[in-house]
Design a protein around this motif. Structure first.
Motif, PDB file in Angstrom:
ATOM      1  N   LEU A   1       0.841  -1.066   0.132  1.00  0.00           N
ATOM      2  CA  LEU A   1       0.084   0.185  -0.133  1.00  0.00           C
ATOM      3  C   LEU A   1       0.993   1.173   0.012  1.00  0.00           C
ATOM      4  O   LEU A   1       0.839   2.022   1.101  1.00  0.00           O
TER       5      LEU A   1
ATOM      6  N   TRP B   1      -0.870   4.424   0.524  1.00  0.00           N
ATOM      7  CA  TRP B   1      -2.078   4.608   1.686  1.00  0.00           C
ATOM      8  C   TRP B   1      -1.604   5.663   2.567  1.00  0.00           C
ATOM      9  O   TRP B   1      -0.440   5.887   3.345  1.00  0.00           O
ATOM     10  N   LYS B   2      -2.447   6.639   3.029  1.00  0.00           N
ATOM     11  CA  LYS B   2      -2.165   7.619   4.137  1.00  0.00           C
ATOM     12  C   LYS B   2      -3.346   7.600   5.005  1.00  0.00           C
ATOM     13  O   LYS B   2      -3.391   8.477   5.701  1.00  0.00           O
TER      14      LYS B   2
ATOM     15  N   GLY C   1      -8.224   2.349   7.823  1.00  0.00           N
ATOM     16  CA  GLY C   1      -9.400   2.431   6.799  1.00  0.00           C
ATOM     17  C   GLY C   1     -10.504   1.455   7.190  1.00  0.00           C
ATOM     18  O   GLY C   1     -11.028   0.867   6.107  1.00  0.00           O
TER      19      GLY C   1
ATOM     20  N   ARG D   1     -11.257   1.498   3.440  1.00  0.00           N
ATOM     21  CA  ARG D   1     -10.828   0.033   2.635  1.00  0.00           C
ATOM     22  C   ARG D   1     -11.651  -0.757   2.866  1.00  0.00           C
ATOM     23  O   ARG D   1     -12.057  -1.845   2.165  1.00  0.00           O
TER      24      ARG D   1
END
Length: 237
Positions: free
Chosen positions: A16, A19-20, A116, A153
């Motif tokens: 990822l 991804w933040k 997420g 997510r």
């Protein structure tokens, strides 16, 4: 089985790189065709909600919820004030666009923006809301907000494993059953095994299309009955 490996030839999860994290939800209004979701407001929603819940023949709708039923308006008002002051769970009222009436509540909860992951829960739909297109749209509005606006997510649904109506609803709404957590929690003086369901972000685009097709007014006949079922993908027809 994972197709990714580290330098030791061990299988690892998909990378990822960008991804933040997701955004935490806030008290916003979510507008739909048949309903809107607004932050719980005891002053504005108390009487409508109490009237809607009073349309039930008995208290069975509260069996699998941690609270209720409420014997007095004052007791329900106190409960509603607690919902309004909470940030996790973050509670919303479902407003019928046609009548302007509040018909039920639901919440975003167990908010994990870093990973997420977020859950829909505390679903308290009155008899005036259950099994209507409004109820389906309410779930869709939260789902769309979670994935499209906030960037989560994973969207979870959990319920008492003995709550068959909730388990059936989760499947209809597109959640995948993942298993049972035995003796996961306690409530109302009894033990609860919890059934876990989820939707993950790669599944969302196709599911979103199904919801939009189902919610289209053309999917309902003159009596308001559905033509295409939400749980039946177009390719399976």
């Amino acid at each position: 089985m994972s197709t990714f490996q580290n330098e030791f030839a061990q299988p690892i999860g998909a990378p990822l790189a960008n991804w933040k994290g997701a955004k935490p939800p806030s008290r916003v209004t979510l507008e739909g065709r048949y309903c809107r979701l607004v932050p719980v407001d005891p002053a504005a929603h108390l009487n409508d909600l109490a009237e809607a819940y009073d349309s039930a023949a008995d208290g069975r709708d509260w069996t699998y919820l941690a609270t209720g039923p409420f014997s007095t308006l004052e007791a329900y008002q106190e409960h509603l004030e607690k919902l309004a002051s909470s940030t996790d769970p973050l509670h919303f009222t479902v407003i019928d666009t046609a009548s302007g009436k509040a018909l039920g509540t639901l919440a975003l909860m167990r908010i994990d923006a870093v990973n997420g992951v977020i859950e829909v829960g505390f679903i308290a739909f009155s008899p005036l809301l259950k099994k209507t297109r409004i109820a389906t749209e309410a779930i869709f509005l939260l789902m769309r907000h979670v994935f499209d606006d906030l960037g989560y997510r994973r969207f979870e649904w959990k319920c008492d494993s003995l709550n068959e109506p909730s388990r059936a609803a989760a499947k209809r709404f597109g959640f995948t059953f993942e298993g049972i957590f035995r003796q996961a929690t306690t409530y109302k003086g009894r033990s609860r095994d919890t059934a876990w369901f989820s939707i993950i972000d790669p599944e969302w685009p196709a599911l979103k299309t199904r919801y939009e097709r189902w919610l289209d007014p053309k999917n309902f006949d003159a009596d308001g009955a559905q033509i295409e079922r939400l749980s039946t993908p177009q390719s399976a027809k």
